[in-house]
Design a protein around this motif. Structure first.
Motif: not given
Length: 100
Positions: A47-59
């Motif tokens: 139920g928690k929300i995580y933002q993505f560390l913006h990098n090549d893998q998560s773009d």
């Protein structure tokens, strides 16, 4: 977990003053199930929300608004103190449990 637009979700659920139509959407991950490196389920993360560390893998996860509402299997490292997920790999999970 399920991909959500953070701004749209907060606007709908909490009446936040998000302006995605002006500033763009920012995708995040709503945790449905999380498993640690030893294969143990971490129930308190559900139920928690995580933002993505913006990098090549998560773009693509960060920017592709067509992912919103879809479920993905993601491997990576979480930084719970910052509610950040560093993505190593992701794959869409189709209905019925199949991975696309």
């Amino acid at each position: 977990g399920k991909i959500i637009c953070l701004g749209c979700t907060l606007k709908k659920e909490k009446q936040a003053k998000a302006q995605c139509s002006i500033y763009g959407h920012t995708n995040a991950l709503l945790i449905e199930k999380i498993i640690d490196a030893q294969g143990k389920s971490i129930e308190e993360e559900k139920g928690k929300i995580y933002q993505f560390l913006h990098n090549d893998q998560s773009d693509k996860l960060v920017k592709d608004h067509s992912f919103v509402g879809k479920t993905f299997i993601i491997t990576g490292k979480i930084y719970p103190e910052a509610n950040i997920l560093e993505v190593n790999f992701f794959k869409e999970k189709k209905r019925g449990g199949k991975v696309k």
